[in-house]
Design a protein around this motif. Structure first.
Motif, PDB file in Angstrom:
ATOM      1  N   TYR A  59      -5.567  -3.333   6.048  1.00  0.00           N
ATOM      2  CA  TYR A  59      -4.641  -3.004   5.245  1.00  0.00           C
ATOM      3  C   TYR A  59      -5.115  -3.417   3.687  1.00  0.00           C
ATOM      4  CZ  TYR A  59      -1.589  -0.988   8.370  1.00  0.00           C
ATOM      5  OH  TYR A  59      -0.928   0.061   9.389  1.00  0.00           O
ATOM      6  N   GLU A  67      -0.456  -7.437   1.692  1.00  0.00           N
ATOM      7  CA  GLU A  67      -1.069  -6.731   2.812  1.00  0.00           C
ATOM      8  C   GLU A  67      -1.644  -7.916   3.803  1.00  0.00           C
ATOM      9  OE1 GLU A  67      -0.769  -3.672   2.763  1.00  0.00           O
ATOM     10  OE2 GLU A  67      -0.525  -3.626   0.477  1.00  0.00           O
ATOM     11  N   ASN A  85      -5.091  -0.326   0.855  1.00  0.00           N
ATOM     12  CA  ASN A  85      -4.556  -0.338  -0.347  1.00  0.00           C
ATOM     13  C   ASN A  85      -5.623  -0.233  -1.615  1.00  0.00           C
ATOM     14  OD1 ASN A  85      -2.317  -0.653  -2.045  1.00  0.00           O
ATOM     15  ND2 ASN A  85      -2.748  -2.606  -2.471  1.00  0.00           N
ATOM     16  N   ASN A 136       0.907  -1.324  -0.075  1.00  0.00           N
ATOM     17  CA  ASN A 136       0.015   0.086   0.049  1.00  0.00           C
ATOM     18  C   ASN A 136       0.861   1.190   0.078  1.00  0.00           C
ATOM     19  OD1 ASN A 136      -0.171   1.299   3.075  1.00  0.00           O
ATOM     20  ND2 ASN A 136      -0.067  -1.202   3.208  1.00  0.00           N
TER      21      ASN A 136
END
Length: 410
Positions: free
Chosen positions: A304, A295, A308, A248
């Protein structure tokens, strides 16, 4: 030609000029920013007294009125100071690093993934976020109300943070997310994500165009600040490492740099990043089944993954304003933003135990963030009808949610 005819011609010419200026202003206003659909916002503006939008508008104005009473924010207000000794240098503590319980001086700090250290409040990160949130609130209040007091306060905040010699932030993040006792307390590449709040803030700032409170001098000075900031992003060692990241952080890097280039007037540089985005980010980070493996090792893996994806949607929204249909990008083996979204939405309405990875906290909030991302995708592609059905089934948006003022109400 008689003097009377000359006067008539001058009056006609002035009227033509005024009309041209008005047409230019309207055209510019329709493209005033990149994240949101200005046509939709103008429609919402015409419906503010309706039951659909009145509650959200009243709440926005109440929050903007509260911001009018707040002191402007500055990097010079923090308790700590950057290792440089310059109070104008932004500095933040790396979020998940804590004092070492096994050493007398608590150094070097140790890592606890997903657990935020409250010492963050001693530095600039939260102040930066609060500053950006204030500008967003005031700029939206100005756009919807046309009350100059909101523009005046927003500009005051911008001047204090970015422009005034006594209080401005230097245009770099050399000391972002430092770790006490490690790497001589220098900033980390990951620290560049600290300034992601600037993306929405700059979109909000564009809503101030046309206000006499936001002078051409303010605009030019702010453009220069972000031109310098973008140059530091591209050339610094931290920036180069973030550009090379696999998760990310790299999508956040691209999203930020695209926005900074566009705000500073460098559209070509922004288009260059957008051209490479599917190959560099989407197809390398999303699997054909929609999982985002870079992630999934985190203790907040669902968060996450959503985080992202939200950066990618920001990039797609910006690309739309430049006529680039980035959202529909798909690799030969089926990697796409839609696949990533479909994977995350398959967990809507389910318990955290159904998620095959770790998510140690915030499960319900993350599901709502995914619902919000569905709204944003529909804003870009209204043909995704199954997403609309998911929103109606699982989203908990109420009538006072600011989201309505940006994307409408489903």
């Amino acid at each position: 030609m008689s003097s009377g005819q000359k006067k008539v011609n001058i009056i006609i010419l002035k009227k033509i000029c005024l009309v041209l200026l008005w047409v230019s202003a309207v055209t510019y206003d329709l493209q005033a920013q990149w994240l949101w659909d200005m046509q939709k916002m103008l429609h919402i503006k015409s419906q503010l007294t309706s039951d659909t939008y009145a509650g959200a508008y009243r709440k926005l104005i109440g929050e903007a009125d509260a911001e009018l009473l707040q002191e402007a924010y500055s990097v010079t207000q923090k308790k700590g100071i950057a290792p440089s000794g310059d109070k104008h240098d932004y500095v933040s503590l790396s979020r998940y690093w804590w004092p070492n319980p096994d050493t007398p001086d608590s150094l070097p700090y140790i890592y606890k993934d997903g657990r935020s250290n409250p010492e963050l409040n001693h530095y600039d990160r939260n102040t930066l976020g609060n500053m950006c949130a204030a500008v967003n609130t005031l700029s939206l209040a100005y756009f919807y109300s046309k009350e100059e007091k909101y523009a005046r306060k927003a500009v005051e905040i911008l001047r204090v943070w970015f422009l005034d010699g006594d209080t401005r932030m230097n245009p770099h993040l050399e000391y972002a997310q430092f770790i006490p006792g490690r790497n001589q307390s220098k900033g980390r590449p990951e620290g560049l994500i600290d300034s992601y709040s600037f993306v929405e803030m700059l979109n909000s700032v564009r809503l101030l165009n046309g206000s006499p409170e936001y002078s051409p001098q303010d605009l030019e000075a702010l453009k220069q600040w972000f031109a310098e900031f973008a140059a530091w992003f591209r050339t610094s060692s931290q920036g180069k490492k973030e550009n090379a990241a696999k998760n990310n952080h790299s999508t956040a890097y691209d999203s930020q740099l695209i926005t900074y280039h566009l705000f500073a007037g460098n559209e070509k540089a922004a288009r260059d990043i957008l051209r490479d985005f599917p190959r560099k980010r989407i197809f390398t980070q999303i699997e054909p089944d929609g999982r985002q493996p870079h992630e999934l090792w985190r203790t907040l893996a669902y968060h996450y993954s959503q985080y992202n994806l939200s950066h990618m949607i920001d990039v797609c929204a910006t690309a739309r304003q430049l006529g680039i249909p980035l959202l529909s990008s798909e690799s030969a083996d089926g990697r796409s933003i839609f696949k990533a979204m479909d994977y995350l939405t398959s967990f809507l309405g389910r318990e955290v135990g159904s998620w095959p990875y770790q998510q140690i906290s915030g499960w319900e909030d993350e599901l709502q963030d995914v619902c919000n991302d569905l709204v944003r995708i529909l804003d870009l592609d209204p043909t995704r009808h199954p997403y609309r059905d998911l929103i109606r089934k699982y989203a908990r948006q109420d009538v006072t949610d600011r989201w309505r003022l940006l994307y409408g109400a489903e």
